[in-house]
Design a protein around this motif. Structure first.
Motif, PDB file in Angstrom:
ATOM      1  N   LYS A  53       0.842  -1.190   0.000  1.00 25.74           N
ATOM      2  CA  LYS A  53       0.000   0.000   0.000  1.00 25.74           C
ATOM      3  C   LYS A  53       0.882   1.247   0.000  1.00 25.74           C
ATOM      4  CE  LYS A  53      -4.121  -1.881   0.156  1.00 25.74           C
ATOM      5  NZ  LYS A  53      -5.121  -1.678  -0.933  1.00 25.74           N
ATOM      6  N   ASP A  54       0.496   2.222  -0.805  1.00 24.49           N
ATOM      7  CA  ASP A  54       1.248   3.468  -0.887  1.00 24.49           C
ATOM      8  C   ASP A  54       0.739   4.519   0.087  1.00 24.49           C
ATOM      9  OD1 ASP A  54       2.886   2.556  -3.041  1.00 24.49           O
ATOM     10  OD2 ASP A  54       1.183   2.876  -4.390  1.00 24.49           O
ATOM     11  N   CYS A  55      -0.497   4.358   0.557  1.00 19.84           N
ATOM     12  CA  CYS A  55      -1.079   5.327   1.473  1.00 19.84           C
ATOM     13  C   CYS A  55      -2.143   4.635   2.316  1.00 19.84           C
ATOM     14  CB  CYS A  55      -1.671   6.526   0.735  1.00 19.84           C
ATOM     15  SG  CYS A  55      -2.891   6.077  -0.513  1.00 19.84           S
ATOM     16  N   SER A  56      -2.583   5.297   3.361  1.00 15.42           N
ATOM     17  CA  SER A  56      -3.588   4.734   4.262  1.00 15.42           C
ATOM     18  C   SER A  56      -4.935   4.631   3.564  1.00 15.42           C
ATOM     19  CB  SER A  56      -3.696   5.600   5.515  1.00 15.42           C
ATOM     20  OG  SER A  56      -2.429   5.745   6.142  1.00 15.42           O
ATOM     21  N   GLY A  57      -5.836   3.784   4.113  1.00 15.80           N
ATOM     22  CA  GLY A  57      -7.121   3.607   3.471  1.00 15.80           C
ATOM     23  C   GLY A  57      -8.171   3.023   4.396  1.00 15.80           C
ATOM     24  N   LYS A  58      -9.363   2.831   3.864  1.00 15.87           N
ATOM     25  CA  LYS A  58     -10.530   2.390   4.636  1.00 15.87           C
ATOM     26  C   LYS A  58     -11.153   1.143   4.018  1.00 15.87           C
ATOM     27  CE  LYS A  58     -10.669   6.099   7.359  1.00 15.87           C
ATOM     28  NZ  LYS A  58     -10.466   6.005   8.824  1.00 15.87           N
ATOM     29  N   GLY A  59     -11.726   0.311   4.865  1.00 21.06           N
ATOM     30  CA  GLY A  59     -12.607  -0.777   4.443  1.00 21.06           C
ATOM     31  C   GLY A  59     -11.978  -1.798   3.519  1.00 21.06           C
ATOM     32  N   GLU A  60     -10.713  -2.093   3.678  1.00 13.56           N
ATOM     33  CA  GLU A  60     -10.046  -3.069   2.815  1.00 13.56           C
ATOM     34  C   GLU A  60     -10.430  -4.486   3.232  1.00 13.56           C
ATOM     35  OE1 GLU A  60      -9.063  -4.058  -0.017  1.00 13.56           O
ATOM     36  OE2 GLU A  60      -7.489  -2.517  -0.149  1.00 13.56           O
ATOM     37  N   LYS A  61     -10.477  -5.386   2.250  1.00 16.01           N
ATOM     38  CA  LYS A  61     -10.756  -6.799   2.509  1.00 16.01           C
ATOM     39  C   LYS A  61      -9.492  -7.643   2.436  1.00 16.01           C
ATOM     40  CE  LYS A  61     -15.173  -5.867   2.617  1.00 16.01           C
ATOM     41  NZ  LYS A  61     -15.894  -5.806   3.914  1.00 16.01           N
ATOM     42  N   GLU A  62      -8.483  -7.113   1.756  1.00  9.08           N
ATOM     43  CA  GLU A  62      -7.246  -7.852   1.543  1.00  9.08           C
ATOM     44  C   GLU A  62      -6.152  -6.856   1.204  1.00  9.08           C
ATOM     45  OE1 GLU A  62      -8.277 -10.207  -1.849  1.00  9.08           O
ATOM     46  OE2 GLU A  62      -8.024  -8.533  -3.250  1.00  9.08           O
ATOM     47  N   PHE A  63      -4.915  -7.326   1.240  1.00  4.41           N
ATOM     48  CA  PHE A  63      -3.784  -6.525   0.785  1.00  4.41           C
ATOM     49  C   PHE A  63      -3.234  -7.188  -0.476  1.00  4.41           C
ATOM     50  CE2 PHE A  63      -3.555  -5.670   5.484  1.00  4.41           C
ATOM     51  CZ  PHE A  63      -4.063  -4.388   5.395  1.00  4.41           C
ATOM     52  N   ARG A  64      -3.626  -6.638  -1.616  1.00  5.90           N
ATOM     53  CA  ARG A  64      -3.250  -7.213  -2.905  1.00  5.90           C
ATOM     54  C   ARG A  64      -2.194  -6.335  -3.557  1.00  5.90           C
ATOM     55  NH1 ARG A  64      -5.163 -11.126  -6.232  1.00  5.90           N
ATOM     56  NH2 ARG A  64      -6.935 -11.469  -4.832  1.00  5.90           N
ATOM     57  N   CYS A  65      -1.081  -6.928  -3.945  1.00  6.78           N
ATOM     58  CA  CYS A  65       0.016  -6.182  -4.531  1.00  6.78           C
ATOM     59  C   CYS A  65      -0.371  -5.649  -5.908  1.00  6.78           C
ATOM     60  CB  CYS A  65       1.243  -7.079  -4.643  1.00  6.78           C
ATOM     61  SG  CYS A  65       2.667  -6.229  -5.366  1.00  6.78           S
ATOM     62  N   PRO A  66      -0.148  -4.356  -6.168  1.00  9.13           N
ATOM     63  CA  PRO A  66      -0.493  -3.791  -7.481  1.00  9.13           C
ATOM     64  C   PRO A  66       0.413  -4.267  -8.621  1.00  9.13           C
ATOM     65  CG  PRO A  66      -0.312  -2.069  -5.790  1.00  9.13           C
ATOM     66  CD  PRO A  66       0.287  -3.317  -5.217  1.00  9.13           C
ATOM     67  N   TYR A  67       1.488  -4.988  -8.288  1.00 12.46           N
ATOM     68  CA  TYR A  67       2.466  -5.369  -9.311  1.00 12.46           C
ATOM     69  C   TYR A  67       2.036  -6.657 -10.025  1.00 12.46           C
ATOM     70  CZ  TYR A  67       7.306  -5.494 -11.186  1.00 12.46           C
ATOM     71  OH  TYR A  67       8.433  -5.478 -11.985  1.00 12.46           O
ATOM     72  N   HIS A  68       1.871  -7.740  -9.287  1.00 11.90           N
ATOM     73  CA  HIS A  68       1.509  -9.029  -9.885  1.00 11.90           C
ATOM     74  C   HIS A  68       0.274  -9.666  -9.264  1.00 11.90           C
ATOM     75  CE1 HIS A  68       5.870  -8.623 -10.749  1.00 11.90           C
ATOM     76  NE2 HIS A  68       5.527  -9.137 -11.927  1.00 11.90           N
ATOM     77  N   GLY A  69      -0.328  -8.988  -8.277  1.00 14.28           N
ATOM     78  CA  GLY A  69      -1.608  -9.446  -7.760  1.00 14.28           C
ATOM     79  C   GLY A  69      -1.561 -10.441  -6.619  1.00 14.28           C
ATOM     80  N   TRP A  70      -0.397 -10.737  -6.092  1.00 13.38           N
ATOM     81  CA  TRP A  70      -0.367 -11.593  -4.898  1.00 13.38           C
ATOM     82  C   TRP A  70      -1.155 -10.886  -3.780  1.00 13.38           C
ATOM     83  CZ3 TRP A  70       4.570 -14.792  -3.615  1.00 13.38           C
ATOM     84  CH2 TRP A  70       5.033 -15.434  -4.779  1.00 13.38           C
ATOM     85  N   ALA A  71      -1.826 -11.685  -2.926  1.00 15.96           N
ATOM     86  CA  ALA A  71      -2.712 -11.080  -1.934  1.00 15.96           C
ATOM     87  C   ALA A  71      -2.604 -11.793  -0.586  1.00 15.96           C
ATOM     88  CB  ALA A  71      -4.149 -11.111  -2.423  1.00 15.96           C
ATOM     89  N   TRP A  72      -2.756 -10.996   0.473  1.00 16.96           N
ATOM     90  CA  TRP A  72      -2.772 -11.507   1.848  1.00 16.96           C
ATOM     91  C   TRP A  72      -4.024 -10.993   2.547  1.00 16.96           C
ATOM     92  CZ3 TRP A  72       1.535 -10.519  -0.888  1.00 16.96           C
ATOM     93  CH2 TRP A  72       2.567 -11.474  -0.845  1.00 16.96           C
TER      94      TRP A  72
END
Length: 547
Positions: A223-242
């Motif tokens: 993540k490049d900045c703070s945010g709200k209501g996320e369901k996952e942390f998905r990388c913008p590069y290749h889409g891996w997600a946690w």
């Protein structure tokens, strides 16, 4: 147009427009015209106080925002609405004090050398009108061995010290990342950056967690900045997600990564604890509990003031051209008032008689009155000081009761007057009592000569009412004045003066020969305590000559 006398000379400083100031000597026709940046333009007077020039005609606030920040209603003031303030708290309503400078020669006390205007804290505590309510922590005294301290200027600009700080402080020490109400709901997250490190502070269904903000595939920030209501942390590069708890959710095209899932199954976790609404993290898995780090005196000091239910009235960050320690040290002593804040002296004392205590990682200042102005020869006797002390307590009681609806009739004078400016190692300054101020200082990336300074104003709020949403963060660049954040009210003008000096300090430290500086025995004791903790964390020797 602003027009004020200098507190030490009576010389009049007058804004004449276009960023220019007329400087007229008291009782004389001699004058000079200067820009607010200090450049002489014309006239017989060729020297002027640069901090007065800045205050008179430098970057300014809307006039209705020139109110004392702790005396305004608990609202977010972004400069678009008129400011309500309590009578007597607008800067133009405060009385002016002018007195000729005279040296404060100091006096010897049982505790060591102090200001000529030294006031014994025990006198005020012993004469408190509600003595049974005075917290035990207020009577405790803390000091480190007396004597000036010398350190190398290398610490403020050489990359090797910055790199050591990353390894020994930012990867090892408890540090405030955010406030709990910045991530109020499940899925809300805060990106906390310190040097080149980055962490995700996230609220999950099971509480607050913290992870490295780094994709375990190719290392991109998740993540490049703070945010709200996320369901996952998905990388913008290749889409891996946690998932929010840091567990692996998906490897895109996992068929191409046989045997990798186990290694990347969990984002590296960071220790998290909360205290009084602050979220602290510690990347060291062997770190002890936060409570031990804070210490009992600090924890007792804040318990009565509802910090956990404070409302974020203002949240402002600014880039500063100096090392983070240089700008932080500017806020750790009152010794600089006479030169850096001449306009503040017009409405108060010079604070050379401020009281200081230190307790491990925590430092406390101005817990008790500093009446008069010793460097202007203005002194008050004990009875006058006590009268002022009680009047201040009564004013605070009235203000806070009006703001919160809370009954403070049984509070002690000491509790009501506990507006101390405090610091917690390594970089958090949560002021005491009802002062609202919280400072934080950080390195800006990996440049040891740049810093980020954060200011929160945490306003009192009724305990039985839900708080409004926190004020939106405002980010200021290197060349933006603090007055570009009018929600800081009169604090912005004061802070512009504080940061005015620090780029020049940074240049001087880098060029100074011999390459060391000194810190005083008492008035800069909180800085000396920081330096002791700093040296202990980094494994550095004390550089002060012995004998």
């Amino acid at each position: 147009m602003r027009k004020e006398p200098h507190p030490l000379t009576g010389t009049m400083y007058e804004d004449i427009g276009n960023g220019q100031v007329k400087v007229q000597k008291e009782g004389s026709n001699a004058y000079g015209i200067f820009t607010w940046k200090g450049e002489w333009i014309e006239g017989e007077v060729t020297q002027a106080d640069p901090l007065m020039l800045l205050y008179i005609a430098g970057p300014d606030l809307p006039r209705d925002h020139e109110v004392i920040w702790m005396s305004a209603p608990s609202k977010s003031f972004d400069g678009t609405i008129p400011i309500e303030h309590f009578p007597g708290t607008h800067m133009s309503e405060l009385r002016r004090i002018v007195g000729k400078y005279q040296p404060d020669t100091g006096m010897e006390t049982p505790d060591g050398w102090r200001s000529n205007g030294n006031a014994d804290p025990e006198f005020f505590l012993d004469n408190d009108r509600v003595p049974e309510r005075v917290p035990a922590a207020y009577r405790q005294r803390g000091a480190i061995p007396a004597g000036p301290k010398r350190i190398s200027t290398d610490r403020y600009w050489k990359k090797e010290y910055h790199d050591l700080e990353v390894e020994k402080i930012w990867k090892k020490i408890w540090q405030m990342a955010c406030r709990e109400d910045e991530i109020p709901n499940v899925g809300d997250y805060y990106v906390y950056d310190i040097a080149h490190l980055s962490y995700l502070i996230v609220r999950t269904a099971d509480g607050i967690r913290a992870h490295q903000n780094i994709c375990l595939h190719r290392g991109r920030l998740l993540k490049d900045c703070s945010g709200k209501g996320e369901k996952e942390f998905r990388c913008p590069y290749h889409g891996w997600a946690w998932n929010l708890d840091g567990s692996l959710k998906e490897i895109t095209c996992e068929w191409d990564f046989p045997g990798v899932r186990e290694d990347v199954g969990q984002l590296p976790a960071v220790k998290v604890q909360t205290w009084e609404g602050f979220v602290f993290i510690n990347p060291d898995p062997e770190a002890g509990p936060l409570e031990e780090f804070l210490g009992p005196v600090m924890m007792e000091h804040y318990t009565r003031y509802g910090f956990g239910h404070r409302y974020i009235q203002a949240n402002v960050s600014k880039l500063v051209r100096c090392n983070w320690k240089v700008v932080m040290e500017a806020f750790m002593e009152a010794y600089h008032i006479i030169a850096t804040h001449p306009h503040q002296m017009l409405t108060s004392g010079d604070l050379s008689n401020t009281h200081y205590d230190v307790f491990g990682n925590w430092g406390r200042s101005a817990q008790y009155p500093s009446p008069g102005s010793p460097q202007r020869g203005i002194f008050v006797n004990r009875e006058e000081a006590l009268e002022q002390y009680r009047a201040m307590a009564d004013g605070t009681r009235s203000l806070i009761q009006t703001l919160t609806g809370e009954d403070l009739s049984g509070w002690s004078d000491a509790e009501l007057n506990a507006g101390s400016f405090n610091d917690l190692f390594p970089n958090l300054h949560p002021w005491g009592g009802w002062m609202r101020i919280v400072f934080r200082f950080r390195p800006h990336g990996d440049n040891p000569e740049e810093a980020i300074m954060d200011i929160y104003l945490l306003a009192p709020w009724p305990r039985d009412k839900p708080r409004p949403a926190p004020a939106r963060p405002r980010k200021l660049g290197f060349d933006d004045p603090w007055t570009a954040a009018p929600e800081l009210l009169s604090l912005s003008k004061i802070t512009d003066q504080d940061v005015f000096n620090v780029p020049a300090v940074q240049r001087g430290l880098k060029a100074k020969n011999p390459p060391y500086v000194w810190y005083s025995s008492y008035q800069e004791m909180k800085i000396r305590n920081f330096l002791r903790n700093y040296e202990k964390a980094l494994g550095l020797a004390d550089e002060t000559p012995q004998g």
